[in-house]
Design a protein around this motif. Structure first.
Motif, PDB file in Angstrom:
ATOM      1  N   GLN A   3       0.846  -1.196   0.000  1.00  0.00           N
ATOM      2  CA  GLN A   3       0.000   0.000   0.000  1.00  0.00           C
ATOM      3  C   GLN A   3       0.877   1.239   0.000  1.00  0.00           C
ATOM      4  N   LEU A   4       0.518   2.190  -0.838  1.00  0.00           N
ATOM      5  CA  LEU A   4       1.170   3.486  -0.917  1.00  0.00           C
ATOM      6  C   LEU A   4       0.075   4.537  -0.817  1.00  0.00           C
ATOM      7  N   VAL A   5       0.169   5.377   0.190  1.00  0.00           N
ATOM      8  CA  VAL A   5      -0.882   6.367   0.425  1.00  0.00           C
ATOM      9  C   VAL A   5      -0.282   7.763   0.412  1.00  0.00           C
ATOM     10  N   GLU A   6      -0.648   8.543  -0.605  1.00  0.00           N
ATOM     11  CA  GLU A   6      -0.140   9.905  -0.734  1.00  0.00           C
ATOM     12  C   GLU A   6      -1.001  10.887   0.046  1.00  0.00           C
ATOM     13  N   SER A   7      -0.393  11.971   0.453  1.00  0.00           N
ATOM     14  CA  SER A   7      -1.108  13.052   1.109  1.00  0.00           C
ATOM     15  C   SER A   7      -0.318  14.338   0.905  1.00  0.00           C
ATOM     16  N   GLY A   8      -0.951  15.451   1.234  1.00  0.00           N
ATOM     17  CA  GLY A   8      -0.249  16.727   1.177  1.00  0.00           C
ATOM     18  C   GLY A   8      -0.571  17.603  -0.014  1.00  0.00           C
ATOM     19  N   GLY A   9      -1.341  17.087  -0.935  1.00  0.00           N
ATOM     20  CA  GLY A   9      -1.711  17.896  -2.087  1.00  0.00           C
ATOM     21  C   GLY A   9      -2.673  19.010  -1.694  1.00  0.00           C
ATOM     22  N   GLY A  10      -2.941  19.894  -2.628  1.00  0.00           N
ATOM     23  CA  GLY A  10      -3.865  20.987  -2.372  1.00  0.00           C
ATOM     24  C   GLY A  10      -3.734  22.061  -3.414  1.00  0.00           C
ATOM     25  N   SER A  11      -4.320  23.205  -3.124  1.00  0.00           N
ATOM     26  CA  SER A  11      -4.289  24.352  -4.026  1.00  0.00           C
ATOM     27  C   SER A  11      -3.378  25.422  -3.453  1.00  0.00           C
ATOM     28  N   VAL A  12      -2.559  25.987  -4.316  1.00  0.00           N
ATOM     29  CA  VAL A  12      -1.601  26.996  -3.871  1.00  0.00           C
ATOM     30  C   VAL A  12      -1.385  27.980  -5.005  1.00  0.00           C
ATOM     31  N   LEU A  20       4.546  16.881  -0.280  1.00  0.00           N
ATOM     32  CA  LEU A  20       3.801  15.639  -0.434  1.00  0.00           C
ATOM     33  C   LEU A  20       4.452  14.541   0.388  1.00  0.00           C
ATOM     34  N   SER A  21       3.621  13.644   0.899  1.00  0.00           N
ATOM     35  CA  SER A  21       4.096  12.477   1.628  1.00  0.00           C
ATOM     36  C   SER A  21       3.492  11.225   1.022  1.00  0.00           C
ATOM     37  N   CYS A  22       4.202  10.130   1.170  1.00  0.00           N
ATOM     38  CA  CYS A  22       3.717   8.838   0.695  1.00  0.00           C
ATOM     39  C   CYS A  22       4.063   7.803   1.759  1.00  0.00           C
ATOM     40  N   ALA A  23       3.053   7.335   2.468  1.00  0.00           N
ATOM     41  CA  ALA A  23       3.246   6.340   3.509  1.00  0.00           C
ATOM     42  C   ALA A  23       3.157   4.945   2.908  1.00  0.00           C
ATOM     43  N   ASN A  75      13.468   6.284   6.136  1.00  0.00           N
ATOM     44  CA  ASN A  75      13.358   4.822   6.206  1.00  0.00           C
ATOM     45  C   ASN A  75      12.840   4.344   7.556  1.00  0.00           C
ATOM     46  N   ALA A  76      13.001   5.139   8.589  1.00  0.00           N
ATOM     47  CA  ALA A  76      12.489   4.754   9.903  1.00  0.00           C
ATOM     48  C   ALA A  76      10.959   4.855   9.945  1.00  0.00           C
ATOM     49  N   LYS A  77      10.408   5.707   9.083  1.00  0.00           N
ATOM     50  CA  LYS A  77       8.960   5.903   9.057  1.00  0.00           C
ATOM     51  C   LYS A  77       8.314   5.302   7.810  1.00  0.00           C
ATOM     52  N   ASP A  78       9.114   4.660   6.961  1.00  0.00           N
ATOM     53  CA  ASP A  78       8.588   4.081   5.716  1.00  0.00           C
ATOM     54  C   ASP A  78       7.806   5.123   4.908  1.00  0.00           C
ATOM     55  N   THR A  79       8.378   6.285   4.789  1.00  0.00           N
ATOM     56  CA  THR A  79       7.685   7.392   4.154  1.00  0.00           C
ATOM     57  C   THR A  79       8.576   8.081   3.140  1.00  0.00           C
ATOM     58  N   LEU A  80       7.962   8.435   2.020  1.00  0.00           N
ATOM     59  CA  LEU A  80       8.614   9.158   0.941  1.00  0.00           C
ATOM     60  C   LEU A  80       8.050  10.578   0.923  1.00  0.00           C
TER      61      LEU A  80
END
Length: 126
Positions: A3-12, A20-23, A75-80
Motif C-alpha cells: 500500500q502506498l498512500v499519498e497526502s499533502g496535495g492541495g491548491s496553492v 507531499l508524503s507517501c506512507a 526509512n524509519a517511518k517508511d515514508t517518501l
C-alpha cells in the motif's frame, strides 16, 4: 499487500510550496531496500517522471523540476516525501508515488515500477 498512500496535495498560488508524503506499508522486505519515485499526470498531458530516490539515497529529477523540488525518504517511518517550492501553474497535476517491483532494483525507467498510490492533486494558480 503493498500500500502506498499519498497526502499533502492541495491548491496553492504560483510561487508557493507544498510537501507531499507517501506512507508505505505491506512491503515484503525493508522499505529501505526499494527505489521509490514521484510521478505526475496532468489532463491532456503525458505522464512525467518527476523524481526518484534509490535505496542508496541517490536521486534523479526531471529537468522541469530541478532546483525547485526535493525528493527524500525517511526509512524509519517508511515514508517518501516531495518538497515542492517555487510552484508554477504548469506543475498542476495528479501526483503519484511509486515503488519498484523488486527489492534492490534500480530506478532506471518507469517500467521498473510496479506499485502505485491513489494519487494526490496539486493545483497551482497564477
Amino acid at each position: 499487500q503493498v500500500q502506498l498512500v499519498e497526502s499533502g496535495g492541495g491548491s496553492v498560488q504560483a510561487g508557493g510550496s507544498l510537501r507531499l508524503s507517501c506512507a508505505a506499508s505491506g512491503f515484503a522486505y525493508s522499505y529501505s531496500r526499494y527505489c521509490m519515485g514521484w510521478f505526475r499526470q496532468a489532463p491532456e498531458k503525458g505522464r512525467e517522471d518527476v523524481a526518484t530516490i534509490d535505496s542508496d539515497g541517490s536521486t534523479n529529477y526531471a529537468d522541469s523540476v530541478k532546483g525547485r523540488f526535493t525528493i527524500s525518504r525517511d526509512n524509519a517511518k517508511d515514508t517518501l516525501y516531495l518538497q515542492m517550492n517555487s510552484l508554477k501553474p504548469e506543475d498542476t497535476a495528479m501526483y503519484y508515488c511509486g515503488r519498484v517491483r523488486y527489492a534492490g532494483a534500480k530506478c532506471r525507467s518507469y517500467s521498473d515500477f510496479g506499485y502505485w498510490g491513489q494519487g494526490t492533486q496539486v493545483t497551482v494558480s497564477s
